[in-house]
Write a protein that holds these residues in place. Sequence first.
Motif, PDB file in Angstrom:
ATOM      1  N   ILE A   1       0.902  -1.209   0.254  1.00 31.40           N
ATOM      2  CA  ILE A   1      -0.033   0.066  -0.093  1.00 31.40           C
ATOM      3  C   ILE A   1       1.009   1.383   0.027  1.00 31.40           C
ATOM      4  CG2 ILE A   1      -1.682   1.367   1.297  1.00 31.40           C
ATOM      5  CD1 ILE A   1      -2.998  -1.348   2.233  1.00 31.40           C
ATOM      6  N   LEU A   2       2.078   1.411   0.845  1.00 31.17           N
ATOM      7  CA  LEU A   2       2.758   2.543   0.863  1.00 31.17           C
ATOM      8  C   LEU A   2       3.637   2.576  -0.381  1.00 31.17           C
ATOM      9  CD1 LEU A   2       3.900   2.333   4.622  1.00 31.17           C
ATOM     10  CD2 LEU A   2       2.075   3.497   3.631  1.00 31.17           C
ATOM     11  N   GLU A   3       4.005   1.515  -0.920  1.00 32.01           N
ATOM     12  CA  GLU A   3       4.765   1.439  -2.336  1.00 32.01           C
ATOM     13  C   GLU A   3       3.630   2.097  -3.402  1.00 32.01           C
ATOM     14  OE1 GLU A   3       7.939   0.805  -3.022  1.00 32.01           O
ATOM     15  OE2 GLU A   3       8.127   0.606  -0.978  1.00 32.01           O
ATOM     16  N   ILE A   4       2.668   1.713  -3.512  1.00 33.42           N
ATOM     17  CA  ILE A   4       1.665   2.334  -4.250  1.00 33.42           C
ATOM     18  C   ILE A   4       1.402   3.780  -3.956  1.00 33.42           C
ATOM     19  CG2 ILE A   4      -0.934   2.469  -4.923  1.00 33.42           C
ATOM     20  CD1 ILE A   4      -1.097  -0.593  -4.145  1.00 33.42           C
ATOM     21  N   PHE A   5       1.313   4.351  -2.819  1.00 34.03           N
ATOM     22  CA  PHE A   5       1.284   5.676  -2.472  1.00 34.03           C
ATOM     23  C   PHE A   5       2.457   6.422  -2.965  1.00 34.03           C
ATOM     24  CE2 PHE A   5       1.917   9.262   0.417  1.00 34.03           C
ATOM     25  CZ  PHE A   5       0.839   9.988   0.153  1.00 34.03           C
ATOM     26  N   ARG A   6       3.646   5.949  -2.779  1.00 29.55           N
ATOM     27  CA  ARG A   6       4.814   6.605  -3.406  1.00 29.55           C
ATOM     28  C   ARG A   6       4.820   6.584  -4.776  1.00 29.55           C
ATOM     29  NH1 ARG A   6      10.110   3.600  -1.195  1.00 29.55           N
ATOM     30  NH2 ARG A   6       8.973   4.174   0.767  1.00 29.55           N
ATOM     31  N   GLU A   7       4.197   5.552  -5.540  1.00 31.04           N
ATOM     32  CA  GLU A   7       4.512   5.378  -6.833  1.00 31.04           C
ATOM     33  C   GLU A   7       3.494   6.677  -7.387  1.00 31.04           C
ATOM     34  OE1 GLU A   7       5.468   3.690 -10.493  1.00 31.04           O
ATOM     35  OE2 GLU A   7       6.174   3.464  -8.384  1.00 31.04           O
ATOM     36  N   THR A   8       2.281   7.061  -6.752  1.00 31.53           N
ATOM     37  CA  THR A   8       1.578   8.017  -7.341  1.00 31.53           C
ATOM     38  C   THR A   8       2.229   9.291  -7.499  1.00 31.53           C
ATOM     39  OG1 THR A   8       0.765   8.677  -5.011  1.00 31.53           O
ATOM     40  CG2 THR A   8      -0.467   7.190  -6.410  1.00 31.53           C
ATOM     41  N   HIS A   9       3.344   9.578  -6.628  1.00 30.40           N
ATOM     42  CA  HIS A   9       4.163  10.793  -6.739  1.00 30.40           C
ATOM     43  C   HIS A   9       4.955  10.976  -8.049  1.00 30.40           C
ATOM     44  CE1 HIS A   9       3.248  11.080  -2.748  1.00 30.40           C
ATOM     45  NE2 HIS A   9       4.132  10.578  -2.081  1.00 30.40           N
ATOM     46  N   ASN A  10       5.044   9.794  -8.785  1.00 28.45           N
ATOM     47  CA  ASN A  10       5.732   9.842 -10.068  1.00 28.45           C
ATOM     48  C   ASN A  10       5.003  10.394 -11.185  1.00 28.45           C
ATOM     49  OD1 ASN A  10       7.918   8.856  -8.693  1.00 28.45           O
ATOM     50  ND2 ASN A  10       7.262   6.605  -9.109  1.00 28.45           N
TER      51      ASN A  10
ATOM     52  N   SER B   1      -1.401   4.846 -17.093  1.00 29.42           N
ATOM     53  CA  SER B   1      -0.174   4.626 -16.839  1.00 29.42           C
ATOM     54  C   SER B   1       0.211   4.326 -15.395  1.00 29.42           C
ATOM     55  CB  SER B   1       0.672   5.851 -17.000  1.00 29.42           C
ATOM     56  OG  SER B   1       0.647   6.298 -18.564  1.00 29.42           O
ATOM     57  N   ILE B   2      -0.661   4.968 -14.289  1.00 25.57           N
ATOM     58  CA  ILE B   2      -0.485   4.626 -12.903  1.00 25.57           C
ATOM     59  C   ILE B   2      -0.806   3.093 -12.685  1.00 25.57           C
ATOM     60  CG2 ILE B   2      -1.370   5.103 -10.644  1.00 25.57           C
ATOM     61  CD1 ILE B   2      -1.668   8.080 -11.487  1.00 25.57           C
ATOM     62  N   LEU B   3      -2.041   2.670 -13.167  1.00 29.59           N
ATOM     63  CA  LEU B   3      -2.590   1.473 -13.052  1.00 29.59           C
ATOM     64  C   LEU B   3      -1.509   0.352 -13.685  1.00 29.59           C
ATOM     65  CD1 LEU B   3      -4.698  -0.387 -11.917  1.00 29.59           C
ATOM     66  CD2 LEU B   3      -5.811  -0.162 -14.016  1.00 29.59           C
ATOM     67  N   GLU B   4      -0.780   0.600 -14.792  1.00 27.67           N
ATOM     68  CA  GLU B   4       0.032  -0.170 -15.401  1.00 27.67           C
ATOM     69  C   GLU B   4       1.470  -0.293 -14.774  1.00 27.67           C
ATOM     70  OE1 GLU B   4       2.572  -0.380 -19.936  1.00 27.67           O
ATOM     71  OE2 GLU B   4       0.800   1.159 -19.531  1.00 27.67           O
ATOM     72  N   SER B   5       1.764   0.634 -14.153  1.00 25.20           N
ATOM     73  CA  SER B   5       3.172   0.708 -13.362  1.00 25.20           C
ATOM     74  C   SER B   5       2.928  -0.163 -12.025  1.00 25.20           C
ATOM     75  CB  SER B   5       3.498   2.235 -12.891  1.00 25.20           C
ATOM     76  OG  SER B   5       4.330   2.274 -12.029  1.00 25.20           O
ATOM     77  N   ILE B   6       1.813   0.044 -11.251  1.00 24.18           N
ATOM     78  CA  ILE B   6       1.815  -0.545 -10.184  1.00 24.18           C
ATOM     79  C   ILE B   6       1.446  -2.054 -10.432  1.00 24.18           C
ATOM     80  CG2 ILE B   6       1.208   1.335  -8.828  1.00 24.18           C
ATOM     81  CD1 ILE B   6      -1.824   0.666  -8.939  1.00 24.18           C
ATOM     82  N   THR B   7       0.701  -2.387 -11.499  1.00 24.68           N
ATOM     83  CA  THR B   7       0.583  -3.886 -11.947  1.00 24.68           C
ATOM     84  C   THR B   7       1.886  -4.569 -12.474  1.00 24.68           C
ATOM     85  OG1 THR B   7      -1.693  -3.069 -12.687  1.00 24.68           O
ATOM     86  CG2 THR B   7      -0.583  -5.342 -13.591  1.00 24.68           C
ATOM     87  N   GLU B   8       2.720  -3.807 -13.030  1.00 22.61           N
ATOM     88  CA  GLU B   8       4.116  -4.230 -13.536  1.00 22.61           C
ATOM     89  C   GLU B   8       4.898  -4.557 -12.577  1.00 22.61           C
ATOM     90  OE1 GLU B   8       5.519  -1.461 -16.298  1.00 22.61           O
ATOM     91  OE2 GLU B   8       4.301  -2.204 -18.042  1.00 22.61           O
ATOM     92  N   LYS B   9       4.697  -4.018 -11.498  1.00 26.05           N
ATOM     93  CA  LYS B   9       5.459  -4.048 -10.208  1.00 26.05           C
ATOM     94  C   LYS B   9       4.881  -4.918  -9.195  1.00 26.05           C
ATOM     95  CE  LYS B   9       7.737   0.638 -10.459  1.00 26.05           C
ATOM     96  NZ  LYS B   9       7.913   1.896  -9.886  1.00 26.05           N
TER      97      LYS B   9
END
Length: 470
Positions: free
Chosen positions: A239-248, A302-310
Amino acid sequence: MDFTKTKNDLSQLIGEKKVIQKDDGTMDEALFNSYGTDRTKVYPPNYQVLVFPESTEDVAAVVSYAYKNEIAVVPSGGRTGYAGGAVAKNGEIVISLAKMNQVVDFDPFLGTLHVQAGMITKNLHKEAEERGFYFPVDFAATGSSHIGGNIATNAGGVRVVHYGLIRDWILGLTVVNGKGETYRFNGEILKNNTGYDLKHLFIGSEGTLGVITEAVVKLTKPPKDIRVIFLAVPEYKNILEIFRETHNFDLPLLAFEFLTDYCLDKVKEHLGVPDPFQAPSKYYVLMEFEVDGEGDEEKLYSILESITEKELITDGSIAQNSRQNETFWKYREGISESLSLAYTVHKNDISLPLRNMEAFLDEMTALLTKKYQGFHIALFGHIGDGNLHLNIVKPKELSDAEFFAQCKQVDPEMFTLIQKFKGSISAEHGIGLLKKDYLNFSRSESEISTMRAIKLAFDPKGILNPGKVL
């Protein structure tokens, strides 16, 4: 105390129709009692006189009378709190602001609304929208909470991560202190650098320093468009990794919420809504973004794709329209009602620095598993701003008294953990009756001493919401 005399005296001061005495045949007993409590179930209401002022002058007259006769008063708003802050349990006069629900003024140049404190928060949203503006403080109880109560508890809600707390949206206040004196702070201007800005003392004071009767709230531009992403997440650390990902991604994040599978099950059961995903997950995350045009639409994907790939999620979906936005929000906003109406629940509303959240949760889970064997734990919250709502659900075999006694034994250990990780024992619900014994876990002795001195200055006889906070 002669309650009949009190009723008669107040009737002469503000009008007979504005004053009700218990069992005088004017109001059903259950409805009468409801004005002297909130959503907590620890303390039953016990009072005899209820007043419905219609103006600041009415409130000042009631409090002045109470001051002269040394009678305690409890301000009553929408009673949606969870800390016992609106409970009248010792024969106090209850002052309901329910009839003080009007717009006083609108300034189109400054972009402000001046309203009475009894206005329901959702109605304030509508008043702002009708004038082409937006009031951003929002939460599950907006349909019944009052703006005055929101201010008295410095309410947060689901969009704090972007817009901040209600404190950031209050330009002016009208307040009646414990002597019945009226203060009018700012309201018409942005700049007023003339000493102490006293209104901030009343924001979050839970009715212990004064009764808030009117407010001037700042407004902003409505979001261009809102889109919600709903995610199934297998591990909390993700969850925290997803939150951090939104900053990108250059996309305004308005809300970042999470809930557990237990919470989702209760919402489905209560509201009759279907499973949001084909396969269940341990955690769920709801993200809300402001979007403007096709470019922002592409960023969402792009956000959904990024967190899915990770491999941070097991499933995810983007709402395609406003109706789907509302559907996704039901899974989050339906939690409190689903738990509170069907179960007895011990609530803790806490906040932690996000960097400490995972370590805290590991230790907290171990503590609660040990201390609450056989109990259900419902965990959800505004994770984007570090706010967790921790709900312990009472087992059927325990009485309410036994249940709350057990919870009271465990709370100090949990508060010690919160203190260790530099958090707060109350993020947005306040202290009220339920947490006043534990204030020292979040406030130093010198701070508490200063708070007592401030209380004495505004309420010298201690008649305003006695026993709350301090």
